[in-house]
Design a protein around this motif. Sequence first.
Motif, PDB file in Angstrom:
ATOM      1  N   TYR A 120      -2.766  -0.670   9.063  1.00  0.00           N
ATOM      2  CA  TYR A 120      -1.532  -1.387   8.726  1.00  0.00           C
ATOM      3  C   TYR A 120      -1.192  -2.345   9.859  1.00  0.00           C
ATOM      4  CZ  TYR A 120      -1.032   2.646   5.613  1.00  0.00           C
ATOM      5  OH  TYR A 120      -1.248   3.630   4.679  1.00  0.00           O
TER       6      TYR A 120
ATOM      7  N   THR B 198      -1.966  -4.115   4.441  1.00  0.00           N
ATOM      8  CA  THR B 198      -2.867  -2.965   4.465  1.00  0.00           C
ATOM      9  C   THR B 198      -4.289  -3.496   4.364  1.00  0.00           C
ATOM     10  OG1 THR B 198      -1.210  -1.622   3.325  1.00  0.00           O
ATOM     11  CG2 THR B 198      -3.458  -0.779   3.364  1.00  0.00           C
TER      12      THR B 198
ATOM     13  N   HIS C 185      -3.337  -4.891   0.215  1.00  0.00           N
ATOM     14  CA  HIS C 185      -1.940  -4.785  -0.233  1.00  0.00           C
ATOM     15  C   HIS C 185      -1.044  -5.527   0.746  1.00  0.00           C
ATOM     16  CE1 HIS C 185       2.046  -2.888  -0.945  1.00  0.00           C
ATOM     17  NE2 HIS C 185       1.623  -2.855  -2.192  1.00  0.00           N
ATOM     18  N   ARG C 186       0.005  -6.130   0.208  1.00  0.00           N
ATOM     19  CA  ARG C 186       1.002  -6.825   1.031  1.00  0.00           C
ATOM     20  C   ARG C 186       2.389  -6.376   0.606  1.00  0.00           C
ATOM     21  NH1 ARG C 186      -3.013  -9.994  -0.700  1.00  0.00           N
ATOM     22  NH2 ARG C 186      -4.313 -11.007   0.904  1.00  0.00           N
ATOM     23  N   LEU C 187       3.174  -5.907   1.588  1.00  0.00           N
ATOM     24  CA  LEU C 187       4.555  -5.496   1.309  1.00  0.00           C
ATOM     25  C   LEU C 187       5.490  -6.477   1.991  1.00  0.00           C
ATOM     26  CD1 LEU C 187       6.643  -3.393   0.237  1.00  0.00           C
ATOM     27  CD2 LEU C 187       6.451  -2.286   2.488  1.00  0.00           C
TER      28      LEU C 187
ATOM     29  N   ASP D  59       1.711   6.464  -1.376  1.00  0.00           N
ATOM     30  CA  ASP D  59       0.432   5.816  -1.693  1.00  0.00           C
ATOM     31  C   ASP D  59      -0.015   5.039  -0.457  1.00  0.00           C
ATOM     32  OD1 ASP D  59      -1.743   4.422  -2.576  1.00  0.00           O
ATOM     33  OD2 ASP D  59      -0.765   3.538  -4.330  1.00  0.00           O
TER      34      ASP D  59
ATOM     35  N   ARG E   9      -2.459   3.295   0.239  1.00  0.00           N
ATOM     36  CA  ARG E   9      -3.072   1.988  -0.016  1.00  0.00           C
ATOM     37  C   ARG E   9      -2.061   0.970  -0.534  1.00  0.00           C
ATOM     38  NH1 ARG E   9      -8.581   2.562   0.234  1.00  0.00           N
ATOM     39  NH2 ARG E   9      -8.967   0.604  -0.865  1.00  0.00           N
ATOM     40  N   ALA E  10      -0.837   1.413  -0.833  1.00  0.00           N
ATOM     41  CA  ALA E  10       0.200   0.500  -1.336  1.00  0.00           C
ATOM     42  C   ALA E  10       1.562   0.938  -0.796  1.00  0.00           C
ATOM     43  CB  ALA E  10       0.194   0.479  -2.867  1.00  0.00           C
TER      44      ALA E  10
ATOM     45  N   ARG F 205       5.461   1.158   0.409  1.00  0.00           N
ATOM     46  CA  ARG F 205       6.669   0.666  -0.255  1.00  0.00           C
ATOM     47  C   ARG F 205       7.855   0.814   0.706  1.00  0.00           C
ATOM     48  NH1 ARG F 205       6.395   5.215  -4.947  1.00  0.00           N
ATOM     49  NH2 ARG F 205       4.237   4.549  -4.808  1.00  0.00           N
TER      50      ARG F 205
END
Length: 477
Positions: A33, A51, A66-68, A117, A119-120, A122
């Motif tokens: 991350y 990620t 993944h992008r948050l 999760d 890999r994702a 939040r």
Amino acid sequence: SAKCGACGPGYASPLDAMKGNFVPPGPREELLYLPCIYRNTGVQKPDYLATVDVDPKSPHYCQVIHRLPMPNLQDELHHSGWNACSSCFGDASKSRNLLILPSLISSRIYVVDVGTDPRAPRLHKVVEPMELFRKGNAANPHTSHCLGTGDILISCLGDPAGNGKGSFILLDGKTFEVKGNWEKGEKIPSLGYDFWYQPRHNVLLSTEWGAPKVLRDGFNPADVEKGHYGRHVNVWDWSTHTLLQALDLGKGSIPLEIRFLHEPAAAEGFVGCALSGAVHRFYRTQKGDWAEEKVIEVPSKKVQGWLLPDMPGLITDILISLDDRFLYFSNWIHGDVRQYDISDRRRPRLVGQVFLGGSISRGGPVTVLEDQELQCQPEPFVIQGKKVPGGPQMLQLSLDGKRLYVTNSLYSGWDKQFYPDLLREGSVMLQIDVDTERGGLAVNENFLVDFGKEPDGPCLAHEMRYPGGDCTSDIWL
């Protein structure tokens, strides 16, 4: 060691962490991350947590999977920490499932759920700046460490007006409400930055960068003369939260990252100084107070075509392998990453070095007139056909010590000044293979994450974390 059936997060000891005992996924990291920053790049998008898949067996190897995005603009995400680490190892009620993301400029603190999760990730909670201002008269949060109590301690650079102030904010580990200041007593350092604590020796040590309103948009050497940049390692009593000592590392030293040895019985460690290009060893004396000595010095180079006639290496990040055998640091301006054998703590020995860009590359605007270390200017760093802008900055080492990850953005306001190409082209993440037997560093030519190719435009990637913990976030009690 046998598997631990009812333990909390992390590992029983640093050596257990190296061997991958107790907790999956073991020593081989598969995800990483890191915050990606848009402030100062001209892209009007929020910073985000990326990620990255770093599993060589995966079809998505070296890709952002993944992008948050954060809910606000101009935060300047910077460093990160965990809600729980090996300091909570014996507590089965704790788990390392939330990443704490302080924002250096907006003073927000984001809490990100990476456990549901991995890999994702939040967003779990946002701590707004007014909470820090109101309850702690603090701003510009930097380093986050979890405590054995379950709470979270965050160092700050300044007060809400942008003046320097070396205070700390305490967050409740369950609700993430701001509890107030950690420090007590009249004496508070005039500057803050990084910290490390070691309860076994009843001590917390903190460092000093600069006043936020001074460093916000770039570096002016005159501000060092005016005392707006740091020179001390501050020694705190862990149990009473009071300031005991200030170890003076010299005018213009700017001590940044500080690392205790991982072995909790050891009462010593190292701190890297940006402007003086020195690494100091700190240690507890026989009297019981703390002292320091310079053990490494990177000589400045005489140059033309740069901000100053003497170019420092600018040591910006430093870390220690989990077996306390090797020390690594990055010279962001010169462009090299170094590995030292620290088996003899007072006489570190250079055993590995690799150049990954920097300001002295051949063919650039800078001419080196006098160099105590190199015979000639290094070649520009090219990987997979890409000439990498900037110089190596943040470091993270795999638990087994065999892979060193590197990113090359320091902080957007300084990237803009020293490496404007970084803002146009985006930063990169690289991987260096480490010889853990004899020492030695070699770039993994198959590993490149190019943040110049992100969907919303080039961005600046900063500090790296693994789901299973790492060399710079875990503290053993």
